[in-house]
Enzyme design. Structure first.
Site, PDB file in Angstrom:
ATOM      1  N   GLU A   1       5.740   9.797   3.214  1.00  0.00           N
ATOM      2  CA  GLU A   1       5.404   8.452   2.729  1.00  0.00           C
ATOM      3  C   GLU A   1       4.489   8.514   1.516  1.00  0.00           C
ATOM      4  OE1 GLU A   1       4.193   4.093   4.527  1.00  0.00           O
ATOM      5  OE2 GLU A   1       3.487   5.869   5.583  1.00  0.00           O
TER       6      GLU A   1
ATOM      7  N   ASP B   1       0.799  -1.226   0.000  1.00  0.00           N
ATOM      8  CA  ASP B   1       0.000   0.000   0.000  1.00  0.00           C
ATOM      9  C   ASP B   1       0.828   1.270   0.000  1.00  0.00           C
ATOM     10  OD1 ASP B   1       0.633  -0.641   2.871  1.00  0.00           O
ATOM     11  OD2 ASP B   1      -0.419   1.251   3.190  1.00  0.00           O
TER      12      ASP B   1
ATOM     13  N   ASP C   1       5.539   0.341   3.393  1.00  0.00           N
ATOM     14  CA  ASP C   1       5.733  -0.882   4.165  1.00  0.00           C
ATOM     15  C   ASP C   1       5.618  -2.095   3.238  1.00  0.00           C
ATOM     16  OD1 ASP C   1       3.028  -1.076   3.638  1.00  0.00           O
ATOM     17  OD2 ASP C   1       2.426  -0.369   5.613  1.00  0.00           O
TER      18      ASP C   1
ATOM     19  N   TYR D   1      -6.011   0.965   8.652  1.00  0.00           N
ATOM     20  CA  TYR D   1      -7.067   1.240   7.668  1.00  0.00           C
ATOM     21  C   TYR D   1      -8.436   0.885   8.242  1.00  0.00           C
ATOM     22  CZ  TYR D   1      -3.481   2.080   4.156  1.00  0.00           C
ATOM     23  OH  TYR D   1      -2.420   2.596   3.449  1.00  0.00           O
TER      24      TYR D   1
END
Length: 494
Positions: free
Chosen positions: A475, A86, A89, A238
């Site tokens: 990120e 995603d 990571d 999430y």
């Protein structure tokens, strides 16, 4: 990694300054007002190659990445290889991955004829996700797999995806542990993709649509939030903070678009238009569903969808800076500012809606009022362009927030694969904590350039520290990029 969705509040000083700035259409004074949109489009799609999980093909262009996670699914005796990580990571979260897929597909559906040679690359990017989502939906009857990799274990490590030694836990929803939100989004992704492939690969399109219908039926029949079913395996990463009704609406809207089946139309009307938020994201789909369904009213001349058209108007009135009902902050440099954490995900999502609704409005000659502000297609497109230009370098720092685009861009992004030497450069594996001291905490630039990645973005003062230990700003995520591809295609051909 994603962050909790929040309700934006107006900062009076920022908002007042932004009104003056944006009313002059002057956000581009900080940098080039017309960047190379074709280059940005190509790079925004290329980025997704850097997020690939599974066996990489021979034509992989981001060459510092290698094959990874070939055992995914083994703990459940199924094959769940493939798909996308995603963000920075090494976890596969299906909720945001499915949203990424839906947005990629929506971009192709609305703007594919403007993509030129990048259309094929966009279709490849979509198929990399849908091949995986099909496995998740069909591997085990009565189950929908919704993720691979223990996020709590993964986030304690700083290692390349090729070296992963954390447990590859498998997560699923079922009738006894429902997940209407993730199932509704998965159905939306498969249905939207079925439209993309309808002419180029009819057999694959049919498989996508059949599976989408089955997954949607599961979402409707066994209602509940996957956050409740899976707990700390998906929260706080999430969580479905907005509930699951928006995904039921969103999934049904896409199945209606793909099938024109009256049963989906009736189900949508039974749910109603829902909230009128000033946000659109992997979590909250109401604004997106309203724009999507407004097409039936504006282009299909179906008056029964007028409530959704009205909702779309109202949502966008909350975005426009000169609107009397605006609830959206803007920085002094002209950037929409929804949340401090990964703000650009909201900017690109809203920018997609502005661009798409502008197309619907022009085709139907629709205008609407936000108090004393008359809104026409140019109003929406102008704001969308200013947001894209800001991201690409027309901002106070003259910094492109797309890696590898422009003269200045982030060099220290929060991304494991980018920040660690590639397998080709360092053949010995890094263990779980092996990458922290030499690579995570260093001030040196990342050794691998993740071309096309759009990071979380600047703070409310238009400042960006370029610090990989600050994931809220540094990120990248798949869904930031997925939402900007449509607007880039529009601008590249305008």
């Amino acid at each position: 990694m994603a962050v909790r969705r929040g309700t934006s509040s107006i900062c009076p000083v920022l908002f007042a300054v932004a009104l003056i700035l944006l009313s002059c259409g002057n956000a581009s004074v900080h940098g080039q007002s017309n960047p190379n949109y074709k280059e940005a489009l190509a790079k925004s799609i290329l980025f997704l190659q850097g997020q690939r999980s599974g066996k990489l093909p021979a034509n992989q262009e981001i060459s510092w990445r290698s094959t990874s996670a070939l055992s995914d699914g083994q703990l459940a005796n199924v094959d769940l290889t493939g798909g996308y990580y995603d963000a920075g990571d090494n976890v596969k979260f299906n909720f945001p991955m499915a949203f990424t897929t839906t947005m990629l597909s929506w971009g192709v559906i609305e703007f594919g004829n403007r993509m030129g040679p990048e259309l094929g690359n966009a279709q490849v990017a979509i198929r990399w996700a849908t091949d995986y989502l099909l496995k998740c939906a069909t591997a085990t009857p009565g189950k929908l797999y919704v993720g691979v990799g223990d996020p709590n274990a993964d986030h304690k490590c700083w290692e390349r995806p090729e070296d992963m030694d954390t447990v590859r836990s498998v997560y699923s929803v079922s009738p006894s542990n429902p997940g209407s939100d993730v199932a509704g989004e998965t159905a939306a992704a498969l249905a939207a993709a079925s439209i993309v492939f309808k002419d180029v690969d009819p057999k694959y399109s049919s498989l996508l649509l059949t599976t989408a219908k089955n997954v949607m039926q599961f979402a409707i029949q066994f209602r509940g939030s996957y956050s409740d079913s899976l707990g700390s395996s998906v929260c706080p990463f999430y969580c479905s903070y907005s509930g699951y009704t928006d995904e039921l609406l969103w999934g049904a809207a896409w199945l209606l678009r793909a099938t024109n089946d009256v049963n989906y139309s009736n189900f949508i009307k039974s749910l109603g238009a829902g909230d009128e938020p000033d946000i659109f994201s992997w979590d909250d789909k109401y604004a997106g569903a309203s724009v999507l369904l407004s097409r039936n009213a504006l282009l299909g001349h179906d008056s029964s969808f007028e409530p959704f058209r009205q909702h779309a108007d109202n949502c966008l009135c909350k975005i426009l800076p000169n609107s009397s009902s605006s609830s959206t902050r803007y920085t002094q440099g002209g950037l929409m500012y929804k949340m401090d954490q990964s703000n650009l995900q909201y900017v690109t999502g809203i920018t997609f809606l502005l661009t798409t609704y502008g197309e619907y409005m022009e085709a139907s000659k629709h205008t609407f009022d936000c108090g004393n502000l008359l809104v026409n297609p140019g109003t929406l497109r102008g704001l969308a362009k200013r947001q894209v230009d800001y991201i690409l370098g027309a901002n106070p720092l003259k910094l492109s927030y797309m890696v590898g685009f422009g003269k200045q861009y982030p060099k220290r992004i929060h991304h494991r694969g980018s920040s660690l030497p590639s397998v080709a450069a360092h053949k010995q594996p890094f263990n779980c904590a092996g990458g922290f001291q030499p690579f995570f905490y260093t001030a040196n630039p990342n050794p691998n350039i993740l071309v096309g990645a759009i990071v979380g973005g600047p703070d409310q003062n238009d400042q960006y520290p370029d610090d990989r230990t600050d994931p809220s700003h540094s990120e990248p995520t798949t869904y930031i990029n997925a939402a900007i591809i449509g607007p880039l295609a529009y601008l590249a051909s305008s």
